[in-house]
Design a protein around this motif. Structure first.
Motif, PDB file in Angstrom:
ATOM      1  N   UNK A 182      60.095  83.845  28.514  1.00 51.78           N
ATOM      2  CA  UNK A 182      61.124  84.058  29.194  1.00 51.78           C
ATOM      3  C   UNK A 182      61.273  85.202  30.198  1.00 51.78           C
ATOM      4  N   UNK A 183      60.746  86.274  29.649  1.00 51.13           N
ATOM      5  CA  UNK A 183      60.381  87.490  30.154  1.00 51.13           C
ATOM      6  C   UNK A 183      59.816  87.254  31.677  1.00 51.13           C
ATOM      7  N   UNK A 184      58.465  86.521  31.487  1.00 49.23           N
ATOM      8  CA  UNK A 184      57.612  86.084  32.585  1.00 49.23           C
ATOM      9  C   UNK A 184      58.357  85.333  33.581  1.00 49.23           C
ATOM     10  N   UNK A 185      59.315  84.329  33.010  1.00 49.11           N
ATOM     11  CA  UNK A 185      60.050  83.502  34.038  1.00 49.11           C
ATOM     12  C   UNK A 185      60.857  84.357  34.848  1.00 49.11           C
ATOM     13  N   UNK A 186      61.653  85.239  34.104  1.00 47.63           N
ATOM     14  CA  UNK A 186      62.720  86.103  35.112  1.00 47.63           C
ATOM     15  C   UNK A 186      61.767  86.872  36.073  1.00 47.63           C
ATOM     16  N   UNK A 197      67.496  79.677  43.384  1.00 47.68           N
ATOM     17  CA  UNK A 197      67.300  80.246  42.368  1.00 47.68           C
ATOM     18  C   UNK A 197      67.899  79.439  40.933  1.00 47.68           C
ATOM     19  N   UNK A 198      68.845  78.679  41.154  1.00 49.24           N
ATOM     20  CA  UNK A 198      69.549  77.981  40.044  1.00 49.24           C
ATOM     21  C   UNK A 198      68.456  77.024  39.595  1.00 49.24           C
ATOM     22  N   UNK A 199      67.812  76.502  40.469  1.00 53.69           N
ATOM     23  CA  UNK A 199      66.805  75.171  40.133  1.00 53.69           C
ATOM     24  C   UNK A 199      65.367  75.840  39.497  1.00 53.69           C
ATOM     25  N   UNK A 200      64.947  77.194  40.176  1.00 50.35           N
ATOM     26  CA  UNK A 200      64.035  77.863  39.622  1.00 50.35           C
ATOM     27  C   UNK A 200      64.245  78.074  38.234  1.00 50.35           C
ATOM     28  N   UNK A 201      65.223  78.783  38.005  1.00 45.78           N
ATOM     29  CA  UNK A 201      65.585  79.381  36.630  1.00 45.78           C
ATOM     30  C   UNK A 201      65.702  78.306  35.711  1.00 45.78           C
ATOM     31  N   UNK A 202      65.875  77.111  35.921  1.00 50.27           N
ATOM     32  CA  UNK A 202      66.090  76.002  35.357  1.00 50.27           C
ATOM     33  C   UNK A 202      64.607  75.593  34.872  1.00 50.27           C
ATOM     34  N   UNK A 203      63.857  75.714  36.035  1.00 45.30           N
ATOM     35  CA  UNK A 203      62.384  75.207  35.792  1.00 45.30           C
ATOM     36  C   UNK A 203      61.586  76.422  34.769  1.00 45.30           C
ATOM     37  N   UNK A 204      61.817  77.510  34.980  1.00 43.72           N
ATOM     38  CA  UNK A 204      61.003  78.562  34.269  1.00 43.72           C
ATOM     39  C   UNK A 204      61.523  78.515  32.741  1.00 43.72           C
ATOM     40  N   UNK A 205      62.981  78.370  32.577  1.00 45.98           N
ATOM     41  CA  UNK A 205      63.472  78.051  31.316  1.00 45.98           C
ATOM     42  C   UNK A 205      62.924  76.900  30.489  1.00 45.98           C
ATOM     43  N   UNK A 206      62.721  75.854  30.926  1.00 43.25           N
ATOM     44  CA  UNK A 206      61.908  74.675  30.565  1.00 43.25           C
ATOM     45  C   UNK A 206      60.537  74.697  30.392  1.00 43.25           C
ATOM     46  N   UNK A 207      59.912  75.646  31.313  1.00 39.52           N
ATOM     47  CA  UNK A 207      58.369  75.686  30.716  1.00 39.52           C
ATOM     48  C   UNK A 207      58.439  76.831  29.755  1.00 39.52           C
ATOM     49  N   UNK A 208      59.244  77.786  29.603  1.00 39.19           N
ATOM     50  CA  UNK A 208      59.239  78.634  28.393  1.00 39.19           C
ATOM     51  C   UNK A 208      59.623  77.765  27.074  1.00 39.19           C
ATOM     52  N   UNK A 209      60.587  76.789  27.556  1.00 41.09           N
ATOM     53  CA  UNK A 209      60.913  76.079  26.099  1.00 41.09           C
ATOM     54  C   UNK A 209      59.764  74.926  25.830  1.00 41.09           C
ATOM     55  N   UNK A 211      64.574  65.937  30.108  1.00 42.46           N
ATOM     56  CA  UNK A 211      64.904  66.579  31.493  1.00 42.46           C
ATOM     57  C   UNK A 211      65.216  65.606  32.493  1.00 42.46           C
ATOM     58  N   UNK A 212      66.414  66.163  33.210  1.00 43.39           N
ATOM     59  CA  UNK A 212      66.537  65.210  34.368  1.00 43.39           C
ATOM     60  C   UNK A 212      66.560  66.292  35.687  1.00 43.39           C
ATOM     61  N   UNK A 213      65.772  65.532  36.388  1.00 48.70           N
ATOM     62  CA  UNK A 213      65.734  66.483  38.097  1.00 48.70           C
ATOM     63  C   UNK A 213      66.335  65.644  38.884  1.00 48.70           C
ATOM     64  N   UNK A 214      67.220  66.087  39.734  1.00 50.61           N
ATOM     65  CA  UNK A 214      67.753  65.300  40.927  1.00 50.61           C
ATOM     66  C   UNK A 214      66.635  65.370  41.889  1.00 50.61           C
ATOM     67  N   UNK A 215      66.680  64.635  42.932  1.00 48.41           N
ATOM     68  CA  UNK A 215      65.887  64.515  44.147  1.00 48.41           C
ATOM     69  C   UNK A 215      65.956  65.816  44.904  1.00 48.41           C
ATOM     70  N   UNK A 216      66.950  66.546  44.991  1.00 50.87           N
ATOM     71  CA  UNK A 216      67.247  67.678  45.898  1.00 50.87           C
ATOM     72  C   UNK A 216      66.701  68.693  44.856  1.00 50.87           C
ATOM     73  N   UNK A 217      66.633  68.905  43.670  1.00 53.61           N
ATOM     74  CA  UNK A 217      66.053  69.745  42.695  1.00 53.61           C
ATOM     75  C   UNK A 217      64.386  69.868  42.867  1.00 53.61           C
ATOM     76  N   UNK A 218      63.980  68.471  42.990  1.00 52.46           N
ATOM     77  CA  UNK A 218      62.442  68.463  43.006  1.00 52.46           C
ATOM     78  C   UNK A 218      62.003  68.979  44.123  1.00 52.46           C
ATOM     79  N   UNK A 219      62.879  68.828  45.434  1.00 52.74           N
ATOM     80  CA  UNK A 219      62.599  69.179  46.809  1.00 52.74           C
ATOM     81  C   UNK A 219      62.611  70.754  46.973  1.00 52.74           C
TER      82      UNK A 219
END
Lengths: 147, 142
Positions: free
Chosen positions: A105-109, A128-140, A2-10
């Motif tokens: 995935x449902x809980x993430x949404x 929203x984009x970053x957080x959807x990425x995060x919940x998707x990765x957690x689900x995965x 997984x790659x997170x930019x500094x901005x995404x982490x922030x």
């Protein structure tokens, strides 16, 4: 990897710092059980889930919601190692709890919508984009040890 | 997925409260969908998808109008959206999975702009409604 930019982490940690894990967790789990009622199948021993009001007021729902979101907080502390963070929990959800990963995935949404309602205009499209990425990765990560 | 009388009432009331802002909501839902699910941009190679795009605004208006129409004819969504259903089956052929993504983004927009509107019960009804719309739009695919 997984790659997170500094901005995404922030965007993640910045928002997370302002989240009440107890309130948010309780609301997210309650909404999951209300919006997707078939998810109640995992909570036969939670008592009264007969109506949205019952679910929202149910102390077991609140407690479990807090537990789930606390675990989410662990992921946020370990963004570069979600797989490791969730390895044991993944085995647990497969072998003992028998939870279909679709539920993650449902809980993430649902969590996204709870955050949106809480943070309103601060929950920008970028956020929203970053957080959807995060919940998707957690689900995965939670589904990874399934067999 | 069947909309109960309660669901229908919730949806009609929600769209009543959203009123004229539906167009903006439609545009913002699209903007959020493109940002969050970049693969959805593949259906719009002919659009300028930059911030404030007039094309995205215009398309958001169309999407919102369809949702309002469906809400106004909630007892017969299939009838109300029949032409749109044909269009999606014959010409647009947007993969069914994408309707869920747009639906999620629409709910996020409502949550951001009108959090008090989105009680758990209304959330559930709107989610069901958006599902029903997606089902209608993909009903004639095969």
């Amino acid at each position: 990897m997984v790659h997170w930019t500094a901005e995404e982490k922030q965007l993640i940690t910045g928002l997370w710092g302002r989240v009440s894990v107890e309130e948010c967790g309780a609301e997210a789990l309650a909404r999951l059980l209300i919006v997707y009622p078939w998810t109640q199948r995992f909570f036969d021993n939670f008592g009264n889930l007969s109506s949205p009001t019952a679910i929202l007021g149910n102390p077991k729902v609140r407690a479990h919601g807090k537990k789930v979101l606390t675990s989410f907080g662990e992921a946020i502390k370990n963004l570069d190692n979600l797989k490791g963070t969730y390895s044991k929990l993944s085995e647990l959800h497969c072998d003992k709890l028998h939870v279909d990963p679709e539920n993650f995935r449902l809980l993430g949404d649902i969590l996204i919508i709870v955050l949106a309602a809480h943070f309103t205009k601060d929950f920008t499209p970028a956020c929203q984009a970053v957080w959807q990425k995060l919940v998707g990765l957690v689900a995965h990560a939670l589904a990874r040890k399934y067999h | 997925m069947v909309l109960s009388a309660g669901d229908k009432a919730n949806v009609k009331a929600a769209f009543g409260k959203i009123g004229g802002q539906a167009e903006e909501y439609g545009a913002e839902a699209l903007e959020r969908m493109f940002a969050t699910y970049p693969q959805t941009k593949t259906y719009f190679p002919h659009f300028d998808l930059g911030k404030g795009s007039a094309q995205v605004k215009g398309h958001g208006k169309k999407v919102a109008a369809a949702l309002v129409e469906a809400a106004n004819h909630i007892d017969d969504i299939a009838g109300a959206l029949s032409k749109l259903s044909d269009l999606h089956a014959q010409k647009l052929r947007v993969d069914p999975v994408n309707f869920k993504l747009l639906g999620q983004c629409f709910l996020v927009v409502v949550a951001c702009h009108n959090p008090s509107l989105l009680t758990p019960e209304v959330h559930a009804s709107l989610d069901k409604f958006l599902c029903a719309v997606g089902t209608v739009l993909t009903a004639k695919y095969r």
